[in-house]
Design a protein around this motif. Structure first.
Motif, PDB file in Angstrom:
ATOM      1  N   VAL A 166      -8.428   1.371 -15.686  1.00  0.00           N
ATOM      2  CA  VAL A 166      -8.743   0.582 -14.503  1.00  0.00           C
ATOM      3  C   VAL A 166     -10.026  -0.191 -14.784  1.00  0.00           C
ATOM      4  O   VAL A 166     -11.002   0.396 -15.267  1.00  0.00           O
ATOM      5  CB  VAL A 166      -8.954   1.511 -13.284  1.00  0.00           C
ATOM      6  N   ALA A 167     -10.026  -1.484 -14.475  1.00  0.00           N
ATOM      7  CA  ALA A 167     -11.241  -2.287 -14.625  1.00  0.00           C
ATOM      8  C   ALA A 167     -12.241  -1.855 -13.560  1.00  0.00           C
ATOM      9  O   ALA A 167     -11.908  -1.790 -12.371  1.00  0.00           O
ATOM     10  CB  ALA A 167     -10.914  -3.771 -14.486  1.00  0.00           C
ATOM     11  N   SER A 168     -13.456  -1.556 -13.960  1.00  0.00           N
ATOM     12  CA  SER A 168     -14.428  -0.974 -13.025  1.00  0.00           C
ATOM     13  C   SER A 168     -14.760  -1.892 -11.862  1.00  0.00           C
ATOM     14  O   SER A 168     -15.049  -1.426 -10.767  1.00  0.00           O
ATOM     15  CB  SER A 168     -15.705  -0.572 -13.757  1.00  0.00           C
ATOM     16  N   ASP A 169     -14.731  -3.171 -12.078  1.00  0.00           N
ATOM     17  CA  ASP A 169     -15.096  -4.100 -11.007  1.00  0.00           C
ATOM     18  C   ASP A 169     -13.879  -4.662 -10.277  1.00  0.00           C
ATOM     19  O   ASP A 169     -13.997  -5.605  -9.499  1.00  0.00           O
ATOM     20  CB  ASP A 169     -15.947  -5.237 -11.560  1.00  0.00           C
ATOM     21  N   ASN A 170     -12.713  -4.078 -10.524  1.00  0.00           N
ATOM     22  CA  ASN A 170     -11.496  -4.618  -9.929  1.00  0.00           C
ATOM     23  C   ASN A 170     -10.480  -3.497  -9.677  1.00  0.00           C
ATOM     24  O   ASN A 170      -9.382  -3.534 -10.208  1.00  0.00           O
ATOM     25  CB  ASN A 170     -10.915  -5.703 -10.845  1.00  0.00           C
ATOM     26  N   ILE A 171     -10.859  -2.525  -8.862  1.00  0.00           N
ATOM     27  CA  ILE A 171      -9.961  -1.420  -8.537  1.00  0.00           C
ATOM     28  C   ILE A 171      -9.006  -1.903  -7.448  1.00  0.00           C
ATOM     29  O   ILE A 171      -9.424  -2.186  -6.329  1.00  0.00           O
ATOM     30  CB  ILE A 171     -10.741  -0.174  -8.087  1.00  0.00           C
ATOM     31  N   SER A 172      -7.743  -1.988  -7.805  1.00  0.00           N
ATOM     32  CA  SER A 172      -6.745  -2.508  -6.864  1.00  0.00           C
ATOM     33  C   SER A 172      -6.179  -1.381  -5.989  1.00  0.00           C
ATOM     34  O   SER A 172      -6.327  -0.194  -6.297  1.00  0.00           O
ATOM     35  CB  SER A 172      -5.606  -3.178  -7.626  1.00  0.00           C
ATOM     36  N   ASP A 173      -5.497  -1.783  -4.920  1.00  0.00           N
ATOM     37  CA  ASP A 173      -4.811  -0.795  -4.083  1.00  0.00           C
ATOM     38  C   ASP A 173      -3.743  -0.056  -4.885  1.00  0.00           C
ATOM     39  O   ASP A 173      -3.527   1.136  -4.686  1.00  0.00           O
ATOM     40  CB  ASP A 173      -4.176  -1.468  -2.859  1.00  0.00           C
ATOM     41  N   ASP A 174      -3.082  -0.768  -5.818  1.00  0.00           N
ATOM     42  CA  ASP A 174      -2.088  -0.113  -6.679  1.00  0.00           C
ATOM     43  C   ASP A 174      -2.742   0.962  -7.546  1.00  0.00           C
ATOM     44  O   ASP A 174      -2.175   2.036  -7.744  1.00  0.00           O
ATOM     45  CB  ASP A 174      -1.377  -1.132  -7.569  1.00  0.00           C
ATOM     46  N   ASP A 175      -3.938   0.663  -8.075  1.00  0.00           N
ATOM     47  CA  ASP A 175      -4.671   1.659  -8.868  1.00  0.00           C
ATOM     48  C   ASP A 175      -4.945   2.903  -8.033  1.00  0.00           C
ATOM     49  O   ASP A 175      -4.774   4.031  -8.498  1.00  0.00           O
ATOM     50  CB  ASP A 175      -6.011   1.097  -9.363  1.00  0.00           C
ATOM     51  N   VAL A 176      -5.373   2.694  -6.796  1.00  0.00           N
ATOM     52  CA  VAL A 176      -5.685   3.808  -5.893  1.00  0.00           C
ATOM     53  C   VAL A 176      -4.436   4.638  -5.610  1.00  0.00           C
ATOM     54  O   VAL A 176      -4.471   5.869  -5.662  1.00  0.00           O
ATOM     55  CB  VAL A 176      -6.311   3.277  -4.581  1.00  0.00           C
ATOM     56  N   GLU A 177      -3.321   3.961  -5.342  1.00  0.00           N
ATOM     57  CA  GLU A 177      -2.067   4.669  -5.064  1.00  0.00           C
ATOM     58  C   GLU A 177      -1.606   5.474  -6.277  1.00  0.00           C
ATOM     59  O   GLU A 177      -1.196   6.637  -6.142  1.00  0.00           O
ATOM     60  CB  GLU A 177      -0.977   3.684  -4.636  1.00  0.00           C
ATOM     61  N   ARG A 178      -1.659   4.869  -7.452  1.00  0.00           N
ATOM     62  CA  ARG A 178      -1.236   5.570  -8.670  1.00  0.00           C
ATOM     63  C   ARG A 178      -2.127   6.782  -8.940  1.00  0.00           C
ATOM     64  O   ARG A 178      -1.650   7.854  -9.296  1.00  0.00           O
ATOM     65  CB  ARG A 178      -1.259   4.632  -9.888  1.00  0.00           C
ATOM     66  N   PHE A 179      -3.439   6.592  -8.759  1.00  0.00           N
ATOM     67  CA  PHE A 179      -4.375   7.688  -8.992  1.00  0.00           C
ATOM     68  C   PHE A 179      -4.104   8.827  -8.006  1.00  0.00           C
ATOM     69  O   PHE A 179      -4.038   9.994  -8.393  1.00  0.00           O
ATOM     70  CB  PHE A 179      -5.821   7.196  -8.863  1.00  0.00           C
ATOM     71  N   GLY A 180      -3.934   8.501  -6.730  1.00  0.00           N
ATOM     72  CA  GLY A 180      -3.675   9.510  -5.712  1.00  0.00           C
ATOM     73  C   GLY A 180      -2.410  10.295  -5.987  1.00  0.00           C
ATOM     74  O   GLY A 180      -2.387  11.529  -5.887  1.00  0.00           O
ATOM     75  N   ALA A 181      -1.341   9.588  -6.354  1.00  0.00           N
ATOM     76  CA  ALA A 181      -0.072  10.259  -6.669  1.00  0.00           C
ATOM     77  C   ALA A 181      -0.232  11.169  -7.877  1.00  0.00           C
ATOM     78  O   ALA A 181       0.282  12.297  -7.896  1.00  0.00           O
ATOM     79  CB  ALA A 181       1.025   9.225  -6.902  1.00  0.00           C
ATOM     80  N   MET A 182      -0.973  10.697  -8.871  1.00  0.00           N
ATOM     81  CA  MET A 182      -1.179  11.493 -10.078  1.00  0.00           C
ATOM     82  C   MET A 182      -1.980  12.752  -9.766  1.00  0.00           C
ATOM     83  O   MET A 182      -1.608  13.848 -10.181  1.00  0.00           O
ATOM     84  CB  MET A 182      -1.889  10.638 -11.134  1.00  0.00           C
TER      85      MET A 182
END
Length: 143
Positions: A66-82
């Motif tokens: 994940v780019a540190s200055d560009n955390i997307s909602d998709d990144d958040v969803e994927r991280f949460g599911a993981m």
């Protein structure tokens, strides 16, 4: 290695080295998550080498750059599911640990009170007050 426990499920740390893997495994971690892209800065170890060492030490490996200055909602969803499905305890790392903490915080919004999220992050040494409005938005999405 600077391990920082967020809660019983997840800890975060700044960049690890291959030589850290025996200690990580001996501490009982089950899953290792890399939130740092390869070649983010000169001299950082390649993730393929860390992955190989993690697997050799019996750890599940998750590469979720994940780019540190560009955390997307998709990144958040994927991280949460993981995080919800990963064998715990989980150790997530990036350059400083902040990105992992922000991903955890945003993915926890709506399930954990914001005050508790900020307290857990602060206890681990991370000031995430700059994401307060985004945290509130994430919580609203889940309600």
């Amino acid at each position: 290695m600077d391990l920082r426990k967020i809660d019983d499920r997840i800890s975060v740390t700044p960049q690890i080295q291959i030589a850290d893997l025996p200690a990580i495994a001996s501490l009982g971690f089950k899953t290792l998550v890399a939130n740092r892209p390869d070649n983010e800065e000169p001299g950082q170890p390649l993730m393929a080498g860390i992955e190989e060492a993690a697997r050799e030490h019996g750890l599940q490996w998750v590469y979720m750059p994940v780019a540190s200055d560009n955390i997307s909602d998709d990144d958040v969803e994927r991280f949460g599911a993981m995080i919800r499905t990963a064998d715990a305890p989980v150790l997530a790392f990036c350059r400083s640990g902040t990105r992992c903490t922000v991903l955890w915080a945003l993915s926890s919004a709506g399930e954990t009170p914001a005050k508790e999220i900020f307290e857990k992050a602060q206890s681990a040494g991370y000031n995430i007050s700059g994401i307060a409005s985004r945290l509130a938005q994430q919580a609203q999405k889940k309600s």
